[in-house]
Design a protein around this motif. Structure first.
Motif, PDB file in Angstrom:
ATOM      1  N   GLY A   1     -26.452  -3.741 -40.249  1.00 19.86           N
ATOM      2  CA  GLY A   1     -27.065  -2.422 -40.346  1.00 19.86           C
ATOM      3  C   GLY A   1     -28.401  -2.367 -39.628  1.00 19.86           C
ATOM      4  O   GLY A   1     -28.722  -1.382 -38.953  1.00 19.86           O
ATOM      5  N   ALA A   2     -29.184  -3.436 -39.764  1.00 16.44           N
ATOM      6  CA  ALA A   2     -30.485  -3.483 -39.090  1.00 16.44           C
ATOM      7  C   ALA A   2     -30.307  -3.478 -37.578  1.00 16.44           C
ATOM      8  O   ALA A   2     -31.063  -2.808 -36.860  1.00 16.44           O
ATOM      9  N   LEU A   3     -29.317  -4.202 -37.083  1.00 17.16           N
ATOM     10  CA  LEU A   3     -29.070  -4.244 -35.638  1.00 17.16           C
ATOM     11  C   LEU A   3     -28.618  -2.883 -35.120  1.00 17.16           C
ATOM     12  O   LEU A   3     -28.999  -2.476 -34.014  1.00 17.16           O
ATOM     13  N   TRP A   4     -27.824  -2.180 -35.902  1.00 13.48           N
ATOM     14  CA  TRP A   4     -27.429  -0.830 -35.493  1.00 13.48           C
ATOM     15  C   TRP A   4     -28.658   0.079 -35.419  1.00 13.48           C
ATOM     16  O   TRP A   4     -28.825   0.831 -34.443  1.00 13.48           O
ATOM     17  N   LEU A   5     -29.531  -0.007 -36.410  1.00  8.55           N
ATOM     18  CA  LEU A   5     -30.751   0.799 -36.393  1.00  8.55           C
ATOM     19  C   LEU A   5     -31.625   0.457 -35.185  1.00  8.55           C
ATOM     20  O   LEU A   5     -32.133   1.348 -34.500  1.00  8.55           O
ATOM     21  N   LEU A   6     -31.789  -0.844 -34.901  1.00  6.01           N
ATOM     22  CA  LEU A   6     -32.594  -1.256 -33.747  1.00  6.01           C
ATOM     23  C   LEU A   6     -32.010  -0.719 -32.446  1.00  6.01           C
ATOM     24  O   LEU A   6     -32.735  -0.263 -31.558  1.00  6.01           O
ATOM     25  N   GLY A   7     -30.695  -0.782 -32.318  1.00  3.58           N
ATOM     26  CA  GLY A   7     -30.051  -0.265 -31.113  1.00  3.58           C
ATOM     27  C   GLY A   7     -30.275   1.222 -30.936  1.00  3.58           C
ATOM     28  O   GLY A   7     -30.524   1.703 -29.824  1.00  3.58           O
ATOM     29  N   GLN A   8     -30.201   1.966 -32.031  1.00  2.00           N
ATOM     30  CA  GLN A   8     -30.411   3.408 -31.948  1.00  2.00           C
ATOM     31  C   GLN A   8     -31.845   3.748 -31.536  1.00  2.00           C
ATOM     32  O   GLN A   8     -32.086   4.666 -30.757  1.00  2.00           O
ATOM     33  N   VAL A   9     -32.804   2.982 -32.051  1.00  2.00           N
ATOM     34  CA  VAL A   9     -34.205   3.231 -31.706  1.00  2.00           C
ATOM     35  C   VAL A   9     -34.510   2.799 -30.275  1.00  2.00           C
ATOM     36  O   VAL A   9     -35.058   3.569 -29.467  1.00  2.00           O
ATOM     37  N   LEU A  10     -34.145   1.564 -29.930  1.00  2.00           N
ATOM     38  CA  LEU A  10     -34.588   0.971 -28.671  1.00  2.00           C
ATOM     39  C   LEU A  10     -33.707   1.326 -27.485  1.00  2.00           C
ATOM     40  O   LEU A  10     -34.169   1.301 -26.340  1.00  2.00           O
ATOM     41  N   ALA A  11     -32.452   1.662 -27.721  1.00  2.00           N
ATOM     42  CA  ALA A  11     -31.564   2.048 -26.618  1.00  2.00           C
ATOM     43  C   ALA A  11     -31.392   3.552 -26.516  1.00  2.00           C
ATOM     44  O   ALA A  11     -31.338   4.103 -25.410  1.00  2.00           O
ATOM     45  N   GLU A  12     -31.329   4.221 -27.678  1.00  2.00           N
ATOM     46  CA  GLU A  12     -31.037   5.659 -27.679  1.00  2.00           C
ATOM     47  C   GLU A  12     -32.282   6.512 -27.889  1.00  2.00           C
ATOM     48  O   GLU A  12     -32.209   7.744 -27.790  1.00  2.00           O
ATOM     49  N   GLY A  13     -33.417   5.899 -28.222  1.00  2.30           N
ATOM     50  CA  GLY A  13     -34.642   6.662 -28.410  1.00  2.30           C
ATOM     51  C   GLY A  13     -34.631   7.554 -29.627  1.00  2.30           C
ATOM     52  O   GLY A  13     -35.297   8.589 -29.662  1.00  2.30           O
ATOM     53  N   ARG A  14     -33.914   7.147 -30.670  1.00  3.28           N
ATOM     54  CA  ARG A  14     -33.848   7.948 -31.892  1.00  3.28           C
ATOM     55  C   ARG A  14     -34.807   7.387 -32.942  1.00  3.28           C
ATOM     56  O   ARG A  14     -35.045   6.183 -32.991  1.00  3.28           O
ATOM     57  N   LEU A  15     -35.347   8.247 -33.771  1.00  2.00           N
ATOM     58  CA  LEU A  15     -36.253   7.837 -34.830  1.00  2.00           C
ATOM     59  C   LEU A  15     -35.467   7.385 -36.058  1.00  2.00           C
ATOM     60  O   LEU A  15     -34.412   7.943 -36.374  1.00  2.00           O
ATOM     61  N   LEU A  16     -35.997   6.393 -36.770  1.00  3.65           N
ATOM     62  CA  LEU A  16     -35.324   5.905 -37.968  1.00  3.65           C
ATOM     63  C   LEU A  16     -35.137   7.011 -38.995  1.00  3.65           C
ATOM     64  O   LEU A  16     -34.141   7.027 -39.722  1.00  3.65           O
ATOM     65  N   SER A  17     -36.080   7.928 -39.064  1.00  2.00           N
ATOM     66  CA  SER A  17     -35.980   9.016 -40.038  1.00  2.00           C
ATOM     67  C   SER A  17     -34.756   9.891 -39.790  1.00  2.00           C
ATOM     68  O   SER A  17     -34.276  10.565 -40.703  1.00  2.00           O
TER      69      SER A  17
END
Length: 419
Positions: free
Chosen positions: A8-24
């Motif tokens: 789950g953490a890796l999916w979140l990191l990918g979304q932030v660092l690759a897709e530019g999405r905020l964790l919120s």
């Protein structure tokens, strides 16, 4: 393969660092909800720790990498490095990282490299980690903050950002009793602070609605209104609802206004859980024509640069391009709020920004635009407010490095206006 917190953490990191999405934006998504609540909370904690330590992790890893692997592999290395350097079990961390990489169609060939690198990090990484500087803010933000507050203050803020944030609660009544019950601290300003809360929804008082999560700094603006019992109050940008709940708990007749129906769902949920009442309205604040109101709270859209200790993803996703437009919007919202306010009423203007252009400067310019408008510094003669928090035009300037020994606070600006 069952989902795990590390996955789950890796999916979140990918979304932030690759897709530019905020964790919120991600924590309520279907992918994130595949985990049970405890694993979901751990995944979020791992992702936050990795984002805070990203600069350090990259510096630890650099000597072991002959060439940069794909981002998905790099994120596995980063997550594992942060865990290892902070005392994680080497066997479990390394094995999970290698297994995750080998299972991926595009990453499988990197399994051997990941194994070799992380075994070296497990032996040597912690010592290197301890020697590295506290991670810096990106230049687009660090430079204007240094110009505003000085280099030493920025370094102190960065130290607080890296340390992470405790959990603050606003309670309906008797903060001291709730602090004792929850094993926390009753802060001078009236909030309850927990340093190791675990799963929030499992804490006593959550289901019964006796408190809600709200940073201590974010809880201060409403307190500047004093007694709101029976008064008609507009929470002008209400979601997710912390200030609405404060006002409702104080007995105000609250109108919670926000442009986003999706974000207002959180307001409805919080009102239901706490048993509090407010009129919830989805509308553009610049076009809203209710009132007039005895008081208005305008927590205006802003750069949110004051929340980085809780949202380390923010400076990685944003680049500051939108700040000019936000400054224009804030000025327009102040003008609209004053038009909705009864004569002699109070407007609390606030932003969770560290940039003076979104705080002190907005109030200075509003005083020029509106004849008879004045600031009421005495509104924030409140318990816990230190003299150095006072700003020249009569507001309060809060920074992450204030209360650093207690875990800091969000960066916030607030002023009480009337005419």
């Amino acid at each position: 393969m069952a989902a795990t917190a590390r996955m789950g953490a890796l999916w979140l990191l990918g979304q932030v660092l690759a897709e530019g999405r905020l964790l919120s934006e991600l924590t309520g998504s279907a992918q994130h909800l595949k985990l049970d609540p405890a694993e979901r909370a751990r995944a979020q904690r791992l992702a936050l720790e990795t984002l805070r330590g990203l600069e350090k992790a990259d510096r630890v890893l650099k000597p072991y990498l002959r060439k940069m692997p794909p981002l998905a592999v790099r994120n596995v290395l980063r997550l594992a490095t942060v865990e290892l350097c902070q005392g994680g079990d080497a066997h479990g961390v390394v094995n999970d990282a290698v297994d995750y990489v080998r299972r991926g169609k595009r990453t499988g060939a990197y399994g051997g490299m990941v194994n070799a690198v992380l075994r070296k990090v497990a032996v040597e990484g912690a010592a290197k980690w301890a020697e590295l500087r506290v991670p810096h803010l990106p230049k687009w933000l660090r430079q204007p903050l240094a110009e505003a507050w000085g280099g030493d203050a920025v370094a102190a803020m960065e130290a607080v950002h890296f340390a992470g944030a405790p959990l603050d609660l606003t309670v309906k009544q008797d903060a001291a009793s709730w602090a004792e019950r929850l094993g926390g601290e009753a802060l001078p300003s009236g909030s309850v602070r927990l340093t190791a809360p675990g799963q929030v929804s499992a804490l006593p008082g959550f289901d019964s609605g006796d408190w809600w999560v709200q940073d201590a700094a974010a809880a201060m603006p409403v307190r500047g209104l004093g007694d709101v019992l029976g008064r008609a109050v507009l929470d002008m940008c209400a979601a997710p609802g912390g200030k609405t709940l404060q006002l409702a708990a104080g007995g105000a007749q609250v109108t919670a206004l926000d442009i986003s129906e999706g974000r207002l769902a959180r307001v409805h949920e919080n009102l239901t859980r706490t048993g509090l009442e407010a009129e919830v309205v989805a509308a553009d604040a610049l076009e809203y024509d209710g009132g007039p109101f005895d008081a208005i709270v305008l927590d205006a859209p802003c750069s949110a640069t004051g929340t980085i200790r809780r949202h380390p993803d923010l400076p990685l996703v944003q680049r500051g391009e939108a700040i000019g437009g936000l400054i224009e919007l804030q000025a327009a919202m102040i003008d609209r709020a004053l038009a909705l306010l009864k004569p002699g009423g109070r407007l609390i203007y606030c932003t969770c920004s560290l940039l003076p252009d979104e705080g002190e400067c907005q109030v200075d310019e509003a005083l020029v635009r509106h004849d008879g408008l004045r600031v009421l510094p005495e509104a924030f003669d409140l318990p816990g407010v230190a003299p150095e928090w006072r700003s020249a035009e009569g507001g309060l300037r809060l920074r992450p490095d204030y209360w650093a020994a207690r875990g800091g606070m969000d960066g916030f600006y607030m002023a009480c206006l009337t005419r």
